[in-house]
Scaffold this motif. Structure first.
Motif, PDB file in Angstrom:
ATOM      1  N   GLY A  68       2.157  -5.370  -8.814  1.00 20.77           N
ATOM      2  CA  GLY A  68       3.733  -5.799 -10.511  1.00 20.77           C
ATOM      3  C   GLY A  68       4.180  -4.272 -10.943  1.00 20.77           C
ATOM      4  O   GLY A  68       4.678  -3.926 -11.856  1.00 20.77           O
ATOM      5  N   SER A  69       3.948  -3.491 -10.020  1.00 17.82           N
ATOM      6  CA  SER A  69       4.292  -1.660 -10.592  1.00 17.82           C
ATOM      7  C   SER A  69       6.212  -2.345 -10.328  1.00 17.82           C
ATOM      8  O   SER A  69       5.783  -2.117  -9.411  1.00 17.82           O
ATOM      9  N   THR A  70       6.387  -1.272 -11.088  1.00 14.73           N
ATOM     10  CA  THR A  70       8.004  -0.789 -10.188  1.00 14.73           C
ATOM     11  C   THR A  70       8.209  -0.353  -9.053  1.00 14.73           C
ATOM     12  O   THR A  70       9.816  -1.044  -8.575  1.00 14.73           O
ATOM     13  N   ASP A  71       7.255  -0.105  -8.116  1.00 11.58           N
ATOM     14  CA  ASP A  71       7.541   0.470  -7.130  1.00 11.58           C
ATOM     15  C   ASP A  71       6.962   0.093  -5.631  1.00 11.58           C
ATOM     16  O   ASP A  71       7.642   0.326  -4.511  1.00 11.58           O
ATOM     17  N   TYR A  72       6.478  -0.566  -6.424  1.00 14.37           N
ATOM     18  CA  TYR A  72       5.643  -1.559  -5.373  1.00 14.37           C
ATOM     19  C   TYR A  72       6.737  -2.206  -4.217  1.00 14.37           C
ATOM     20  O   TYR A  72       6.531  -2.193  -3.015  1.00 14.37           O
ATOM     21  N   LYS A  73       7.737  -2.940  -4.762  1.00 14.62           N
ATOM     22  CA  LYS A  73       8.490  -3.708  -4.203  1.00 14.62           C
ATOM     23  C   LYS A  73       9.016  -2.719  -2.694  1.00 14.62           C
ATOM     24  O   LYS A  73       9.274  -3.430  -1.895  1.00 14.62           O
ATOM     25  N   PRO A  74       9.848  -1.919  -3.187  1.00 12.59           N
ATOM     26  CA  PRO A  74      10.188  -1.091  -2.730  1.00 12.59           C
ATOM     27  C   PRO A  74      10.136  -0.197  -1.853  1.00 12.59           C
ATOM     28  O   PRO A  74      10.393   0.294  -0.940  1.00 12.59           O
ATOM     29  N   LEU A  75       8.604   0.306  -2.512  1.00 10.43           N
ATOM     30  CA  LEU A  75       7.999   1.216  -1.287  1.00 10.43           C
ATOM     31  C   LEU A  75       7.536   0.154  -0.486  1.00 10.43           C
ATOM     32  O   LEU A  75       7.561   0.947   0.725  1.00 10.43           O
ATOM     33  N   LYS A  76       7.168  -1.311  -0.121  1.00  9.44           N
ATOM     34  CA  LYS A  76       7.212  -1.559   0.592  1.00  9.44           C
ATOM     35  C   LYS A  76       7.995  -2.396   1.665  1.00  9.44           C
ATOM     36  O   LYS A  76       8.193  -2.161   2.081  1.00  9.44           O
ATOM     37  N   GLU A  77       9.298  -2.250   1.232  1.00  7.35           N
ATOM     38  CA  GLU A  77      10.962  -2.127   1.946  1.00  7.35           C
ATOM     39  C   GLU A  77      10.991  -0.969   2.727  1.00  7.35           C
ATOM     40  O   GLU A  77      11.272  -1.129   3.487  1.00  7.35           O
ATOM     41  N   ARG A  78      10.471   0.261   1.597  1.00 10.21           N
ATOM     42  CA  ARG A  78      10.843   1.506   2.869  1.00 10.21           C
ATOM     43  C   ARG A  78      10.207   1.982   3.699  1.00 10.21           C
ATOM     44  O   ARG A  78      10.886   1.788   4.725  1.00 10.21           O
ATOM     45  N   LEU A  79       9.132   1.500   3.729  1.00  8.73           N
ATOM     46  CA  LEU A  79       8.598   2.053   4.736  1.00  8.73           C
ATOM     47  C   LEU A  79       7.726   0.984   5.621  1.00  8.73           C
ATOM     48  O   LEU A  79       8.311   0.769   7.111  1.00  8.73           O
ATOM     49  N   GLY A  80       8.180  -0.522   5.553  1.00 14.71           N
ATOM     50  CA  GLY A  80       8.847  -1.860   6.428  1.00 14.71           C
ATOM     51  C   GLY A  80       9.642  -1.264   6.928  1.00 14.71           C
ATOM     52  O   GLY A  80       9.222  -1.182   8.426  1.00 14.71           O
ATOM     53  N   ALA A  81      11.147  -0.849   6.828  1.00 11.67           N
ATOM     54  CA  ALA A  81      11.652  -0.177   7.383  1.00 11.67           C
ATOM     55  C   ALA A  81      11.589   1.177   8.411  1.00 11.67           C
ATOM     56  O   ALA A  81      12.367   1.777   9.438  1.00 11.67           O
ATOM     57  N   LEU A  82      10.765   2.158   8.518  1.00 10.55           N
ATOM     58  CA  LEU A  82      10.470   2.631   8.861  1.00 10.55           C
ATOM     59  C   LEU A  82       9.478   2.806   9.966  1.00 10.55           C
ATOM     60  O   LEU A  82       9.648   3.511  11.258  1.00 10.55           O
TER      61      LEU A  82
END
Length: 258
Positions: free
Chosen positions: A157-171
């Motif tokens: 629910g935090s603003t960075d939850y989904k972006p962080l998941k996508e960022r680390l998923g790409a790594l």
């Protein structure tokens, strides 16, 4: 300490994010090249190796993949393909990229074969480049031969939850077979014990850590921006052994600071 973490994770029951459903009609794999293309087409796929339609477990398999729509599914009865993947009898197999693993469920060895059991098998083994902890995935993660987990602690629910998941998923693909990337929702009450294992609270998030199941040790990345570069350097320092040396040298001081 490992058992504490395992039991806390088994108790976790997060709600999975919605994913686009896969086509429920199984593809027929007719040769090795077709099979290879299918297996390489997604992070996790499932293949039902049946000598003939309507064999033992065939209907149950179709029912299970209809329910678990997030997994691309195929059927194969071609002997050449079976040989290529060391399949000797009717088997349901999951192929995963995250830990470079082939998980076989040999149907002749199953005492009670039903669609519910197959759904559980598929769900437990649905380990992706970044996997969210929940009641089923915790089992699959700890059953994997890859015992090192890169953990992203973030509040759903935090603003960075989904972006962080996508960022680390790409790594994550960079560390296939070396580390499993895992997302832990800090808002889930059942995850408090997992956070506590790293001396963290929900208010401290987001943070990134590493858990080594072989040594039962944990390391936290220093607070700050969770960028791909910083996380990659953190992972690389573990792979080379530098992180273990640094943390062992100042472990008490680091824990007092948390």
């Amino acid at each position: 300490m490992l058992l504490v973490l395992v039991f806390s994770l088994l108790a976790t029951c997060s709600t999975a994010e919605e994913k686009a459903p896969a086509d429920s009609t199984p593809l027929r794999l007719t040769d090795v090249s077709t099979a290879e293309a299918f297996i390489n087409s997604a992070e996790v796929v499932v293949v039902g190796f049946f000598k003939a339609d309507e064999g033992n477990g065939f209907k149950e398999f179709l029912a299970a993949i209809e329910e678990v729509k997030t997994l691309p599914a195929a059927l194969c009865s071609v002997k050449e393909v079976w040989t290529n993947y060391s399949i000797n009898s009717d088997t349901i197999t999951i192929f995963r990229k995250a830990d470079l693993h082939q998980e076989n469920l040999q149907l002749s060895k199953i005492k009670k074969l039903d669609s519910d059991g197959l759904v559980r098998f598929l769900t437990i083994n649905d380990i992706r480049y970044i996997t969210e902890y929940n009641q089923a995935s915790a089992v699959g993660l700890f059953q994997s031969k890859v015992k090192v987990h890169l953990l992203l602690f973030a509040n759903r629910g935090s603003t960075d939850y989904k972006p962080l998941k996508e960022r680390l998923g790409a790594l994550a693909p960079r560390y296939s077979g070396k580390m499993l990337f895992v997302l832990i929702n800090g808002k889930e009450k059942a995850n408090e014990r997992a956070l506590g294992y790293f001396n963290l609270k929900s208010s401290d998030l987001p943070r990134v850590g590493i858990y080594d199941g072989e040594s039962d040790k944990t390391w936290l990345m220093a607070p700050g921006e969770i960028s791909i570069e910083r996380v990659q350097n953190f992972c690389d320092s573990f792979v080379t052994g530098e992180l273990q040396k640094e943390k062992q040298a100042g472990e008490s001081e680091a824990k007092n600071e948390l």
